[in-house]
Design a protein around this motif. Structure first.
Motif, PDB file in Angstrom:
ATOM      1  N   LEU A 362       0.812  -1.222   0.000  1.00 39.40           N
ATOM      2  CA  LEU A 362       0.000   0.000   0.000  1.00 39.40           C
ATOM      3  C   LEU A 362       0.842   1.268   0.000  1.00 39.40           C
ATOM      4  CD1 LEU A 362      -2.755  -1.016   2.611  1.00 39.40           C
ATOM      5  CD2 LEU A 362      -2.993  -0.879   0.117  1.00 39.40           C
ATOM      6  N   GLY A 363       2.154   1.123   0.125  1.00 38.12           N
ATOM      7  CA  GLY A 363       3.036   2.292   0.134  1.00 38.12           C
ATOM      8  C   GLY A 363       2.917   3.119   1.403  1.00 38.12           C
ATOM      9  N   LYS A 364       2.524   2.483   2.497  1.00 35.63           N
ATOM     10  CA  LYS A 364       2.395   3.186   3.779  1.00 35.63           C
ATOM     11  C   LYS A 364       3.775   3.251   4.426  1.00 35.63           C
ATOM     12  CE  LYS A 364      -2.149   3.445   3.604  1.00 35.63           C
ATOM     13  NZ  LYS A 364      -2.886   4.722   3.535  1.00 35.63           N
ATOM     14  N   ASP A 365       4.192   4.470   4.810  1.00 34.28           N
ATOM     15  CA  ASP A 365       5.577   4.591   5.246  1.00 34.28           C
ATOM     16  C   ASP A 365       5.751   5.486   6.471  1.00 34.28           C
ATOM     17  OD1 ASP A 365       8.178   3.657   4.755  1.00 34.28           O
ATOM     18  OD2 ASP A 365       8.761   5.588   3.898  1.00 34.28           O
ATOM     19  N   SER A 366       4.671   5.732   7.210  1.00 36.45           N
ATOM     20  CA  SER A 366       4.833   6.552   8.419  1.00 36.45           C
ATOM     21  C   SER A 366       5.542   5.738   9.492  1.00 36.45           C
ATOM     22  CB  SER A 366       3.476   7.004   8.950  1.00 36.45           C
ATOM     23  OG  SER A 366       2.783   5.931   9.556  1.00 36.45           O
ATOM     24  N   GLY A 367       6.071   6.440  10.498  1.00 34.59           N
ATOM     25  CA  GLY A 367       6.773   5.751  11.570  1.00 34.59           C
ATOM     26  C   GLY A 367       5.897   4.756  12.297  1.00 34.59           C
ATOM     27  N   PHE A 368       4.632   5.109  12.545  1.00 36.05           N
ATOM     28  CA  PHE A 368       3.724   4.210  13.236  1.00 36.05           C
ATOM     29  C   PHE A 368       3.400   2.990  12.375  1.00 36.05           C
ATOM     30  CE2 PHE A 368       2.412   8.225  15.507  1.00 36.05           C
ATOM     31  CZ  PHE A 368       2.991   7.860  16.717  1.00 36.05           C
ATOM     32  N   GLU A 369       3.129   3.235  11.085  1.00 34.70           N
ATOM     33  CA  GLU A 369       2.771   2.125  10.197  1.00 34.70           C
ATOM     34  C   GLU A 369       3.911   1.130  10.043  1.00 34.70           C
ATOM     35  OE1 GLU A 369      -0.414   4.504   7.343  1.00 34.70           O
ATOM     36  OE2 GLU A 369       1.750   4.746   7.055  1.00 34.70           O
ATOM     37  N   ARG A 370       5.116   1.628  10.087  1.00 38.32           N
ATOM     38  CA  ARG A 370       6.283   0.740   9.977  1.00 38.32           C
ATOM     39  C   ARG A 370       6.449  -0.141  11.217  1.00 38.32           C
ATOM     40  NH1 ARG A 370      10.034   2.396   5.946  1.00 38.32           N
ATOM     41  NH2 ARG A 370      11.761   1.543   7.136  1.00 38.32           N
ATOM     42  N   MET A 371       5.770   0.212  12.305  1.00 37.99           N
ATOM     43  CA  MET A 371       5.869  -0.577  13.546  1.00 37.99           C
ATOM     44  C   MET A 371       4.712  -1.552  13.733  1.00 37.99           C
ATOM     45  SD  MET A 371       7.431   1.700  16.633  1.00 37.99           S
ATOM     46  CE  MET A 371       6.214   3.013  16.595  1.00 37.99           C
ATOM     47  N   TYR A 372       3.732  -1.546  12.832  1.00 36.29           N
ATOM     48  CA  TYR A 372       2.560  -2.394  13.037  1.00 36.29           C
ATOM     49  C   TYR A 372       2.932  -3.869  13.207  1.00 36.29           C
ATOM     50  CZ  TYR A 372      -0.677   1.397  11.703  1.00 36.29           C
ATOM     51  OH  TYR A 372      -1.415   2.550  11.655  1.00 36.29           O
ATOM     52  N   HIS A 373       3.818  -4.363  12.331  1.00 36.98           N
ATOM     53  CA  HIS A 373       4.174  -5.779  12.421  1.00 36.98           C
ATOM     54  C   HIS A 373       4.932  -6.074  13.711  1.00 36.98           C
ATOM     55  CE1 HIS A 373       8.002  -4.185  11.045  1.00 36.98           C
ATOM     56  NE2 HIS A 373       8.582  -5.359  11.256  1.00 36.98           N
ATOM     57  N   ARG A 374       5.738  -5.095  14.163  1.00 34.64           N
ATOM     58  CA  ARG A 374       6.518  -5.314  15.385  1.00 34.64           C
ATOM     59  C   ARG A 374       5.617  -5.341  16.617  1.00 34.64           C
ATOM     60  NH1 ARG A 374      10.610  -1.490  18.726  1.00 34.64           N
ATOM     61  NH2 ARG A 374      11.470  -3.161  20.046  1.00 34.64           N
ATOM     62  N   VAL A 375       4.669  -4.407  16.714  1.00 29.49           N
ATOM     63  CA  VAL A 375       3.814  -4.371  17.899  1.00 29.49           C
ATOM     64  C   VAL A 375       2.942  -5.619  17.968  1.00 29.49           C
ATOM     65  CG1 VAL A 375       1.792  -3.139  16.974  1.00 29.49           C
ATOM     66  CG2 VAL A 375       2.438  -2.813  19.338  1.00 29.49           C
ATOM     67  N   THR A 376       2.598  -6.197  16.824  1.00 28.44           N
ATOM     68  CA  THR A 376       1.827  -7.443  16.825  1.00 28.44           C
ATOM     69  C   THR A 376       2.610  -8.550  17.516  1.00 28.44           C
ATOM     70  OG1 THR A 376       0.721  -6.815  14.761  1.00 28.44           O
ATOM     71  CG2 THR A 376       0.680  -9.145  15.360  1.00 28.44           C
ATOM     72  N   LYS A 377       3.892  -8.669  17.195  1.00 33.78           N
ATOM     73  CA  LYS A 377       4.726  -9.689  17.838  1.00 33.78           C
ATOM     74  C   LYS A 377       4.958  -9.363  19.309  1.00 33.78           C
ATOM     75  CE  LYS A 377       7.868  -9.421  14.510  1.00 33.78           C
ATOM     76  NZ  LYS A 377       9.079  -9.723  13.702  1.00 33.78           N
ATOM     77  N   LEU A 378       5.126  -8.076  19.621  1.00 34.51           N
ATOM     78  CA  LEU A 378       5.324  -7.684  21.018  1.00 34.51           C
ATOM     79  C   LEU A 378       4.076  -7.981  21.849  1.00 34.51           C
ATOM     80  CD1 LEU A 378       7.180  -4.277  20.597  1.00 34.51           C
ATOM     81  CD2 LEU A 378       8.122  -6.373  21.599  1.00 34.51           C
ATOM     82  N   TYR A 379       2.909  -7.774  21.253  1.00 34.38           N
ATOM     83  CA  TYR A 379       1.664  -8.019  21.979  1.00 34.38           C
ATOM     84  C   TYR A 379       1.526  -9.499  22.337  1.00 34.38           C
ATOM     85  CZ  TYR A 379      -3.262  -8.705  22.998  1.00 34.38           C
ATOM     86  OH  TYR A 379      -4.433  -9.078  23.602  1.00 34.38           O
ATOM     87  N   PHE A 380       1.621 -10.360  21.342  1.00 33.34           N
ATOM     88  CA  PHE A 380       1.441 -11.783  21.613  1.00 33.34           C
ATOM     89  C   PHE A 380       2.615 -12.355  22.411  1.00 33.34           C
ATOM     90  CE2 PHE A 380      -1.596 -11.314  18.072  1.00 33.34           C
ATOM     91  CZ  PHE A 380      -2.714 -11.837  18.709  1.00 33.34           C
ATOM     92  N   GLY A 381       3.794 -11.771  22.249  1.00 34.20           N
ATOM     93  CA  GLY A 381       4.911 -12.166  23.097  1.00 34.20           C
ATOM     94  C   GLY A 381       4.666 -11.777  24.547  1.00 34.20           C
ATOM     95  N   GLY A 382       4.112 -10.576  24.759  1.00 30.31           N
ATOM     96  CA  GLY A 382       3.792 -10.134  26.112  1.00 30.31           C
ATOM     97  C   GLY A 382       2.727 -10.993  26.758  1.00 30.31           C
ATOM     98  N   MET A 383       1.730 -11.411  25.970  1.00 34.20           N
ATOM     99  CA  MET A 383       0.683 -12.281  26.505  1.00 34.20           C
ATOM    100  C   MET A 383       1.239 -13.681  26.801  1.00 34.20           C
ATOM    101  SD  MET A 383      -2.095 -10.700  27.113  1.00 34.20           S
ATOM    102  CE  MET A 383      -3.145 -12.154  27.385  1.00 34.20           C
ATOM    103  N   THR A 384       2.183 -14.145  25.985  1.00 38.35           N
ATOM    104  CA  THR A 384       2.841 -15.423  26.274  1.00 38.35           C
ATOM    105  C   THR A 384       3.610 -15.333  27.589  1.00 38.35           C
ATOM    106  OG1 THR A 384       3.090 -15.838  23.894  1.00 38.35           O
ATOM    107  CG2 THR A 384       4.464 -17.142  25.383  1.00 38.35           C
ATOM    108  N   ARG A 385       4.311 -14.250  27.755  1.00 41.22           N
ATOM    109  CA  ARG A 385       5.060 -14.009  28.999  1.00 41.22           C
ATOM    110  C   ARG A 385       4.103 -13.945  30.192  1.00 41.22           C
ATOM    111  NH1 ARG A 385       8.207  -8.334  29.717  1.00 41.22           N
ATOM    112  NH2 ARG A 385       8.608  -8.468  31.976  1.00 41.22           N
ATOM    113  N   HIS A 386       2.961 -13.281  30.019  1.00 43.19           N
ATOM    114  CA  HIS A 386       1.952 -13.181  31.083  1.00 43.19           C
ATOM    115  C   HIS A 386       1.434 -14.558  31.476  1.00 43.19           C
ATOM    116  CE1 HIS A 386      -1.867 -12.515  33.085  1.00 43.19           C
ATOM    117  NE2 HIS A 386      -2.475 -13.132  32.083  1.00 43.19           N
TER     118      HIS A 386
END
Length: 465
Positions: A362-386
C-alpha cells in the motif's frame, strides 16, 4: 495444533423480573440481570451503578460478565479471584458484591487508585457528605475571592487572571481537553481538596473529582476513541463534583452494610504477575487484557491523571507506559524484547509478515505504520510471557476467562486474538475449554462486525507445564 473457533455462550436466561431485564440462573440460584441484546451487552445496568459507576474506564467490560463466569466456575466461599489487567476494578467490585475475595494488578496509577477506592466501602456516608460540603464551601469561597462564580453564565472580570497547569503537565494533555475557565475552577477545587484532607473521605472525594473531569468539566468525548468534542466555555465544577460525592455517599449506605470481603489492588506489570501475587493463591481469573490495536489506553485517563498528580511530565508518562503490555505503537520502545517469546510461533510470525507485506504493497511509510508488524509480535509475546508467569500463582484446577476481541486496526489485516491466545495458552500447559461469543462490534474503519469473545482456560497444575 488445534484451531479454536468461537461458540455461542452457554449461559441461559430464564427468570425475568419486572423492570430489571433478564436474570441468569446458575445452579438454580437467580443472579443479577444482564442485557439480552448484542448492542447492550457492554452497557452498565442501573442496578450495577453502585461502586461501578463511581469511575469507569470507557473500555471496561460489564459487571454482568463477571457474574456469569463466577457462576459458571462455581467458586467456593473462600475462593480468590484475580484480575491481572485490573483497570478500574470491575472484576474486584463485582467479586466483592458476591462475597468473593479479589486481587487486582494494575500498572496505570490512576486506574489503580480508582480500583482501590471502588472497593473501599468503609467510609461513613454521613461523614463523607458533611466533609464534602465543607470542601465545597471552601472552594466556592475561593472562587468568590477571585471574582468568579461556580454558576454557569456569570461573566468574568475583564483581564481576569486564571490559574493554569505548569508547562510540563500541560504538554501531556490532548489539545483542548479542558477550557481555561473550567480548568481554573477545577484547580481551585483541587486546592480545597488538598487543604481539607480527611482520612476515610479524601480518596472518595478525589475519585469523584476524576469522574467529572473528562466529559462533564472537560471537553473529551469517547466513542470508543478518545477525542475532543464541543468546547465548553464554562462548567459548574463544584456543583458537579459535590453531586458525585453525594451519590457515592448514598451508595455507601447500601454497600457498607454488606459482609466484609477482602479486595486488594497491587501495582505491577501483568507480564510479570508472579512478582506481585502470592504463589498458588488464585482460584479463578476473570480479566480483559488490552487488544492489539492503536488505542493508547493512557490517553483515556490522561486528563484526570494529570490533574490528580499521577502524571507530571513526559518521564513519568514514559515510566508508566513501560509497565504496560505492548498493544499499540505509541507504547513501543527500542529495547522491547517480548517478541522473543513468540519467535517460534508460526501463526504470529505469519500474521506479522502479512501486515508488513500489506504495508509495503500500500506504500504506507509513516513511523507508526512501519511498527505495526513489530507491535503485533510484542503483543502476543507479552501475553505469552503473562500466561507463563501466571502459572505460578494459580491453584491446580483454576479456571480462567479472558475477554478479548478480533482486531483489524493494522491495515485491515484480521487478527483473531482469541484463537491465537488459545494456541499460546495450550502450549503453555493450559487446557482450553472453549471460546464463547460475548458480542460483535463494528470495526472503526470498515464497519465490519468484529467478534468479542471470552477465552476459557483451566490450569491443571504443575504437571501441565
Amino acid at each position: 495444533m488445534a484451531r479454536w473457533t468461537a461458540r455461542t455462550s452457554l449461559v441461559h436466561y430464564e427468570d425475568r423480573l419486572p423492570g430489571l431485564g433478564a436474570w441468569s440462573t446458575v445452579g438454580g440460584v437467580a443472579e443479577a440481570p444482564r442485557p439480552p441484546t448484542n448492542g447492550a451487552m457492554n452497557t452498565l445496568l442501573a442496578c450495577d451503578a453502585p461502586a461501578h459507576d463511581w469511575y469507569r474506564f470507557v473500555l471496561s467490560f460489564p459487571p454482568h460478565l463477571v457474574r456469569d463466569y463466577a457462576g459458571r466456575f462455581e467458586l467456593a466461599d473462600d475462593a480468590v479471584v484475580l484480575d491481572p489487567f485490573c483497570g478500574t476494578g470491575t472484576t474486584l467490585v463485582e467479586a466483592k458484591k458476591m462475597g468473593i475475595a479479589g486481587i487486582g494488578v494494575e500498572a496505570m496509577p490512576m486506574a489503580k487508585f480508582a480500583a482501590q477506592v471502588k472497593t473501599d466501602w468503609e467510609p461513613d456516608p454521613d461523614g463523607l457528605a458533611n466533609h464534602a460540603n465543607l470542601v465545597a464551601e471552601k472552594a466556592l469561597a475561593s472562587l468568590t475571592a477571585d471574582g468568579l462564580s461556580d454558576e454557569l453564565g456569570v461573566p468574568t472580570r475583564e483581564n481576569q487572571q486564571l490559574r493554569s497547569l505548569d508547562s510540563d503537565a500541560a504538554k501531556l494533555l490532548i489539545k483542548d481537553s479542558i477550557s481555561p475557565l473550567p480548568l481554573h475552577k477545577a484547580l481551585v477545587l483541587r486546592e480545597a481538596l488538598d487543604g481539607e484532607r480527611a482520612a476515610g473521605f479524601t480518596d472518595h472525594e478525589q475519585l469523584a473529582f476524576a469522574r467529572v473531569l473528562p466529559t462533564e468539566v472537560g471537553n473529551l468525548r469517547f466513542g470508543p476513541e478518545v477525542g475532543v468534542g464541543s468546547l465548553r466555555d464554562d462548567a459548574a465544577v463544584v456543583a458537579l463534583w459535590l453531586n458525585r460525592v453525594l451519590t457515592i455517599a448514598d451508595d455507601l449506605r447500601i454497600l457498607g452494610a454488606q459482609e466484609r470481603t477482602s479486595a486488594m489492588v497491587v501495582p505491577g506489570d501483568a507480564r510479570d504477575v508472579a512478582s506481585c501475587v502470592p504463589v498458588e493463591s488464585v482460584d479463578a481469573v476473570i480479566t480483559s487484557p488490552p487488544y492489539p490495536n492503536e488505542k493508547d489506553y493512557s490517553r483515556t485517563v490522561r486528563l484526570e491523571s494529570v490533574l490528580l498528580g499521577y502524571l507530571t511530565d513526559r518521564p513519568s508518562l514514559r515510566s508508566t507506559k513501560r509497565e504496560l503490555l505492548r498493544s499499540n505503537t505509541r507504547g513501543v520502545y527500542r529495547d522491547d524484547d517480548d517478541s522473543a517469546w513468540v519467535a517460534d510461533d508460526e501463526r504470529v510470525q505469519d500474521l506479522a509478515t502479512q501486515i508488513e507485506e500489506r504495508r509495503i504493497a500500500l506504500g504506507k511509510d509513516s513511523g507508526f505504520e512501519r511498527m505495526y508488524h513489530r507491535v503485533t509480535k510484542l503483543y502476543f509475546g507479552g501475553m505469552t510471557r503473562h500466561l507463563s508467569s501466571l502459572r505460578d500463582v494459580l491453584r491446580p484446577g483454576a479456571r480462567l476467562a479472558y475477554v478479548v476481541g478480533d482486531q483489524a486496526s493494522y491495515l485491515r489485516v484480521m487478527i483473531r486474538t482469541g484463537q491465537i491466545l488459545a494456541d499460546i495458552a495450550e502450549r503453555a500447559g493450559y487446557e482450553v475449554e472453549g471460546i464463547d461469543l460475548f458480542r460483535t462490534r463494528p470495526a472503526t474503519a470498515t464497519r465490519d462486525q468484529l467478534r468479542e469473545e471470552v477465552l476459557l482456560l483451566r490450569w491443571p497444575g504443575p504437571r501441565g507445564r
